[in-house]
Design a protein around this motif. Structure first.
Motif, PDB file in Angstrom:
ATOM      1  N   SER A  27      -6.751   2.417  -4.911  1.00  0.00           N
ATOM      2  CA  SER A  27      -7.296   3.764  -4.698  1.00  0.00           C
ATOM      3  C   SER A  27      -6.166   4.793  -4.565  1.00  0.00           C
ATOM      4  CB  SER A  27      -8.204   3.790  -3.471  1.00  0.00           C
ATOM      5  OG  SER A  27      -7.433   3.711  -2.289  1.00  0.00           O
ATOM      6  N   ALA A  28      -4.934   4.308  -4.372  1.00  0.00           N
ATOM      7  CA  ALA A  28      -3.791   5.226  -4.269  1.00  0.00           C
ATOM      8  C   ALA A  28      -3.699   6.106  -5.505  1.00  0.00           C
ATOM      9  CB  ALA A  28      -2.502   4.427  -4.097  1.00  0.00           C
ATOM     10  N   MET A  33       0.846  -1.201   0.000  1.00  0.00           N
ATOM     11  CA  MET A  33       0.000   0.000   0.000  1.00  0.00           C
ATOM     12  C   MET A  33       0.874   1.241   0.000  1.00  0.00           C
ATOM     13  SD  MET A  33      -3.475  -0.583   0.989  1.00  0.00           S
ATOM     14  CE  MET A  33      -4.289  -2.185   1.005  1.00  0.00           C
ATOM     15  N   GLN A  91      -3.420   3.228   4.732  1.00  0.00           N
ATOM     16  CA  GLN A  91      -4.201   2.080   5.214  1.00  0.00           C
ATOM     17  C   GLN A  91      -3.418   0.777   5.153  1.00  0.00           C
ATOM     18  OE1 GLN A  91      -7.436   1.932   6.568  1.00  0.00           O
ATOM     19  NE2 GLN A  91      -6.875   4.074   6.745  1.00  0.00           N
ATOM     20  N   THR A 122      -6.326   8.830  -5.487  1.00  0.00           N
ATOM     21  CA  THR A 122      -6.001   9.829  -4.459  1.00  0.00           C
ATOM     22  C   THR A 122      -4.829  10.688  -4.921  1.00  0.00           C
ATOM     23  OG1 THR A 122      -6.812   8.361  -2.761  1.00  0.00           O
ATOM     24  CG2 THR A 122      -5.363  10.102  -2.021  1.00  0.00           C
ATOM     25  N   ILE A 132      -8.468  -1.216  -2.265  1.00  0.00           N
ATOM     26  CA  ILE A 132      -7.928  -0.145  -1.412  1.00  0.00           C
ATOM     27  C   ILE A 132      -6.521   0.235  -1.889  1.00  0.00           C
ATOM     28  CG2 ILE A 132      -7.266   0.461   0.963  1.00  0.00           C
ATOM     29  CD1 ILE A 132      -9.671  -1.298   1.881  1.00  0.00           C
ATOM     30  N   VAL A 159      -2.841   6.256   0.650  1.00  0.00           N
ATOM     31  CA  VAL A 159      -4.019   5.596   1.206  1.00  0.00           C
ATOM     32  C   VAL A 159      -3.987   5.604   2.742  1.00  0.00           C
ATOM     33  CG1 VAL A 159      -5.342   3.443   1.095  1.00  0.00           C
ATOM     34  CG2 VAL A 159      -3.924   4.088  -0.829  1.00  0.00           C
ATOM     35  N   TRP A 166     -10.036   9.601   1.470  1.00  0.00           N
ATOM     36  CA  TRP A 166      -9.803   9.424   2.903  1.00  0.00           C
ATOM     37  C   TRP A 166     -10.930  10.079   3.728  1.00  0.00           C
ATOM     38  CZ3 TRP A 166      -7.010  12.985   6.499  1.00  0.00           C
ATOM     39  CH2 TRP A 166      -6.561  12.332   7.643  1.00  0.00           C
TER      40      TRP A 166
END
Ligand SMILES: Cc1cc2nc3c(=O)[nH]c(=O)nc-3n(C[C@H](O)[C@H](O)[C@H](O)COP(=O)(O)OP(=O)(O)OC[C@H]3O[C@@H](n4cnc5c(N)ncnc54)[C@H](O)[C@@H]3O)c2cc1C
Length: 372
Positions: A284-285, A232, A238, A288, A281, A236, A330
């Motif tokens: 999603s980086a 990750m 996360q 973002t 997830i 993110v 986020w």
């Protein structure tokens, strides 16, 4: 040069209340110590300095240490991080793609202690609060939050790679304070003051690479968890959370099987519950990164308007506030519901019947063990 810097805050208390579970930020060392203490209390034998240098050809559960010693067990859970040796072995033997791609960004990571902020009420306010903050500007963003009972302020600063910068994914590579101050010279005074408090020689910096998803996280009796299977990026924030979700799901799955003959079922369930979610997830980086790093202009103004609108609606608890999407995932309520509004352990038990009972296995599965 225009430099629009927008701040986007998230109240950890509000989020904690909404999901009925605390949203916590922790110093890496504190989290590791907590996990270690619990493992030791449960009777786990921990060996340090035990680097794995080879694994069994057929992925049967055997690993070799640098000392030459072979160790075997019922299953090998490989949590060996972003540069996973086990992932590399699986990829090599199965012909999977295991390359990395530069995101074009690098990250500084700094910690500022309370005593360095003396007299700066703004900085002390951030340190003593319960809010995580994002600042976004052209080409980069900053993520920051207080740690260690509000005694330290943690900042991760993502910025474009310098043309001459060496690519490294090492946790221990260092940047220079002078270079960092130069990078953020056009950002607001709060940031510039915070950065000025960092002691020389305590600036960590490394380049950020993305990794393609693997076709499988499981090979025979080897299973990948954490950054080894879904590295990750810090956009993110996360990665640790998802590594812990992996562990929770795997714990449930391995706890309910009746015997070691059913380990394959447990690993299948783990992959079914975690792979698509972890990779979503992880992916999603990119979104973002794009949203947070927009250059000044119309698109950035529209992003800022949406962030303000959705934040205001959420703060006032307006009806339908969740429909107002926040371009910073986020802080986006729908994405938060996806990330934090789930009980993955419960889902593991629910998926069990869907996946395993639909395809009978060698041994009956016992649900007699309780999972706390
Ligand atoms: C700048 C930055 C900021 C971040 N911020 C956040 C954040 O705010 N929140 C968040 O949740 N996550 C964050 N992350 C991500 C988070 O740090 C990782 O996702 C998390 O550490 C992954 O945990 P892991 O246990 O899978 O791997 P790691 O923590 O990397 O642990 C892997 C372990 O395996 C060991 N190992 C490696 N190879 C071998 C071998 N061959 N034999 C034996 N042992 C081996 C290593 O020594 C290491 O101890 C951030 C990451 C970065 C880069």
């Amino acid at each position: 040069m225009l430099t629009s810097i927008l701040t986007d805050d998230i109240s950890m208390l509000q989020v904690g209340n909404k999901y009925n579970a605390p949203l916590m930020v922790a110093h890496r060392a504190d989290l590791q110590r907590t996990l270690l203490n619990r493992a030791l209390a449960l009777g786990v034998t921990v060996r340090t300095g035990a680097v794995i240098t080879a694994i069994a050809e057929d992925f049967s559960p055997r690993v070799q240490l640098a000392s030459g010693e072979w160790i075997s067990g019922d299953v090998v859970i490989a949590a060996d991080g972003v540069k996973s040796f086990v992932r590399e072995q699986i990829a090599k033997r199965k012909g999977y793609q295991n390359g990395t791609m530069s995101t074009g960004d690098a990250a500084y990571r700094i910690l500022i202690s309370e005593d360095r902020m003396k007299g700066d009420q703004k900085a002390l306010g951030l340190l003593r609060g319960v809010t995580g903050s994002r600042w976004m500007g052209p080409g980069g963003h900053i993520m920051a939050y207080p740690l260690r009972s509000n005694k330290m302020y943690n900042m991760v600063l993502i910025h474009p790679i310098r043309p001459t910068q060496q690519q490294t994914e090492s946790w221990t590579s260092r940047g220079t304070k002078a270079e960092m101050l130069k990078t953020y010279a056009g950002w607001n005074s709060t940031i510039r003051h915070l950065l000025s408090y960092v002691p020389d020689g305590e600036v960590m910096e490394w380049t950020l690479n993305s990794h393609a998803p693997l076709p499988s996280w499981v090979e025979n009796k080897f299973v990948l968890v954490g950054d080894a299977c879904h590295p990750m990026l810090p956009y993110v924030a996360q990665g640790a959370a998802n590594a812990i979700e992996d562990a929770a799901v795997l714990t449930v799955a391995l706890s309910v099987i009746g015997s070691t003959n059913s380990i394959d079922d447990a690993l299948r369930i783990y992959q079914a519950v975690r792979k698509a979610r972890g990779e979503a997830i992880q992916a999603s980086a990119r979104e973002t990164q794009r949203a947070l790093h927009l250059p000044d202009g119309k698109e950035q103004e529209e992003r800022d308007r949406k962030i303000r609108d959705s934040t205001e609606a959420a703060t006032k608890r307006e009806l339908g506030a969740g429909e107002k999407r926040n371009p910073d995932l986020w802080s986006d309520q729908q994405w938060q519901d996806y990330m934090w509004g789930v009980d993955v352990m419960k889902e593991t038990l629910e998926k069990w019947s869907e996946i395993v009972l639909a395809q009978p296995t060698q041994t009956p599965i016992s649900f007699s063990k309780r999972v706390d």
